[in-house]
Motif scaffolding. Structure first.
Motif, short mmCIF file in Angstrom:
data_model
loop_
_atom_site.label_atom_id
_atom_site.label_comp_id
_atom_site.label_asym_id
_atom_site.label_seq_id
_atom_site.Cartn_x
_atom_site.Cartn_y
_atom_site.Cartn_z
N PRO A 166 0.70 -1.35 0.16
CA PRO A 166 0.04 0.14 0.08
C PRO A 166 0.83 1.20 -0.09
CG PRO A 166 -0.01 -1.03 2.28
CD PRO A 166 0.88 -1.85 1.20
N ASP A 167 0.28 2.29 -0.41
CA ASP A 167 0.95 3.64 -0.54
C ASP A 167 1.15 4.26 0.73
OD1 ASP A 167 2.33 5.90 -1.09
OD2 ASP A 167 0.60 6.85 -1.95
N LEU A 168 2.39 4.44 1.18
CA LEU A 168 2.63 4.85 2.69
C LEU A 168 2.98 6.34 2.67
CD1 LEU A 168 4.51 2.08 4.70
CD2 LEU A 168 2.14 2.40 4.24
N GLY A 169 2.76 6.67 1.42
CA GLY A 169 2.86 8.45 1.14
C GLY A 169 2.40 9.28 2.02
N ARG A 170 1.00 9.05 2.63
CA ARG A 170 0.55 9.85 3.68
C ARG A 170 1.06 9.83 4.99
NH1 ARG A 170 -5.92 9.10 3.31
NH2 ARG A 170 -5.69 9.87 5.28
N PRO A 222 9.66 0.95 -0.21
CA PRO A 222 8.36 0.29 -0.64
C PRO A 222 7.74 -0.41 0.47
CG PRO A 222 9.97 -0.17 -2.25
CD PRO A 222 10.66 0.60 -1.14
N GLY A 223 6.49 -0.07 0.95
CA GLY A 223 5.69 -0.65 2.19
C GLY A 223 6.60 -0.51 3.40
N MET A 244 -3.87 -1.98 11.27
CA MET A 244 -3.35 -3.41 11.74
C MET A 244 -2.51 -4.07 10.74
SD MET A 244 -5.00 -3.57 14.65
CE MET A 244 -4.94 -5.31 15.04
N ASP A 245 -2.39 -3.65 9.52
CA ASP A 245 -1.58 -4.27 8.60
C ASP A 245 0.11 -3.67 8.83
OD1 ASP A 245 -2.16 -1.61 7.95
OD2 ASP A 245 -1.95 -1.90 5.70
N LEU A 246 0.22 -2.88 9.82
CA LEU A 246 1.80 -2.14 9.72
C LEU A 246 2.07 -2.46 11.31
CD1 LEU A 246 0.95 1.38 8.50
CD2 LEU A 246 1.95 -0.50 7.09
#
Ligand SMILES: O=P(O)(O)OC[C@H]1O[C@H](O[C@H]2O[C@H](CO)[C@@H](O)[C@H](O)[C@H]2O)[C@H](O)[C@@H](O)[C@@H]1O
Length: 359
Positions: free
Chosen positions: A204-208, A229-230, A258-260
């Motif tokens: 997923p994009d962690l840009g934010r 990435p990730g 929860m995915d991090l």
């Protein structure tokens, strides 16, 4: 050396939050050794978890703490004679290692084994193992002689050599240029096999998250936010006093995701997508040619390398920890140059003879 009973120091897992310290010594603030605690030779320092006290007599007169959370414990008390302190630590793992005197270092050196490296599948960590730690991630340089050594090692092992790093693969390639090796990047979230095929999960994009981190604890404070990435890494090496603020900011930006998860490496908090890990990456390589069927070796320096050591030990391989700190590894190198020297000796040894003896 390397097993739990003989390693100096301790670590606290995230569930063990209360840590206390009492000792004799003086805290030396500021760079370049922000975590150094000095004590007169022979003085007694005690540190450990409540109920699990460990004692260490200061033979070399120095204790070096890998985490600046220790500094937070020590600094307010201005450690004097028999000073005592206690604190609530953030949810992170700590490592405290004792700088040993030169006689002890000799002992550690003797404990690296001589091996037939051509029989092995070799897995190597990068930062703190093959290259010295630098004050910023972009300041790391690999010497030409180390690149040459890796090239010879790759040939000796019939290409069964892979890098296992927290860095992204693009960055590993840049540091190793012109070498391009099989590699696991971002702590196992990316992997490039020996055929050059990239195995990477969709991330997923962690840009934010990165932007939010940059805004709250940005570069102007000396904090480096690394985008991968990730993953996103928050480096506080240049501002160890901001460790707690960094940790709070990291927790805040993750929120309920929860995915991090968060990993605590050397002066860094890394936000990572779950499901990676260096152990899994090594397992994947070992199921493929040219690694399959060979005895594995892994060398690393950080807490994030412990998952790799576990896999190597379970397969009867050779696990090597670089530097101090508690570890699952069975062998220890005192530092980067000690490890590189050992590696170059092993690379020159084929069938029990050195290159010189054979010629
Ligand atoms: O698994 P590794 O190859 O050891 O990579 C671990 C992390 O290394 C880098 O950060 C570390 O090294 C920096 C340069 O020496 C240092 O400034 C920083 O304090 C260390 O944490 C890299 O920037 C990270 O992405 C890696 O995960």
């Amino acid at each position: 050396m390397g097993n739990r009973s003989r390693s100096y120091g301790w670590s606290a897992s995230s569930s063990q939050k209360h840590v206390w310290f009492c000792g004799i010594g003086a805290f030396v603030p500021g760079r370049p050794r922000p975590n150094l605690v000095q004590a007169p030779p022979g003085s007694l320092a005690r540190f450990g978890l409540v109920g699990r006290l460990r004692e260490q007599r200061a033979s070399a007169g120095e204790f070096e703490c890998a985490s600046s959370a220790w500094r937070a414990l020590l600094a307010p008390k201005r450690i004097g004679r028999k000073a005592r302190g206690s604190a609530q630590l953030p949810d992170l793992s700590l490592e405290c290692s004792v700088k040993r005197n030169s006689a002890k270092r000799e002992e550690a050196r003797a404990l690296l084994p001589n091996i037939e490296i051509s029989d092995f599948a070799v897995f190597l960590d990068l930062d703190g193992t093959l290259v010295e730690i630098a004050d910023r991630p972009d300041r790391v340089r690999m010497t030409r002689s180390t690149v040459d050594l890796l090239a010879v090692l790759r040939d000796r092992t019939d290409n069964a050599l892979a890098m296992i790093s927290g860095r992204e693969i693009q960055c590993i390639d840049r540091i190793l240029r012109p070498l391009k090796l099989p590699a696991a990047g971002v702590h196992g979230l990316q992997r490039r096999d020996a055929a050059g095929v990239l195995h990477a999960r969709e991330t997923p994009d962690l840009g934010r998250i990165v932007s939010a981190l940059e805004q709250t604890i940005g570069e102007e404070n000396g904090i480096v936010v690394e985008r991968k990435p990730g993953a996103a890494a928050v480096h506080f090496r240049q501002r160890p006093d901001l460790e707690r603020d960094c940790y709070r900011a990291v927790r805040a930006v993750i929120g309920e995701r929860m995915d991090l998860h968060v990993m605590h490496g050397k002066m860094v908090f890394e936000i990572l997508l779950k499901g990676g890990g260096k152990g899994k990456a090594i397992e994947a390589f070992l199921s493929e040619r040219p690694f399959r069927g060979r005895k594995p070796l892994f060398a690393g320096d950080d807490t994030t390398d412990e998952a790799g050591f576990r896999v190597i030990n379970a397969r009867g391989g050779v696990s090597i920890k670089i530097g101090g700190g508690e570890t699952l590894a069975h062998h220890r190198a005192a530092n980067v140059s000690h490890f590189r020297n050992w590696l170059s000796v092993q690379v020159k040894h084929v069938n029990g003879m050195s290159a010189d003896e054979r010629s």
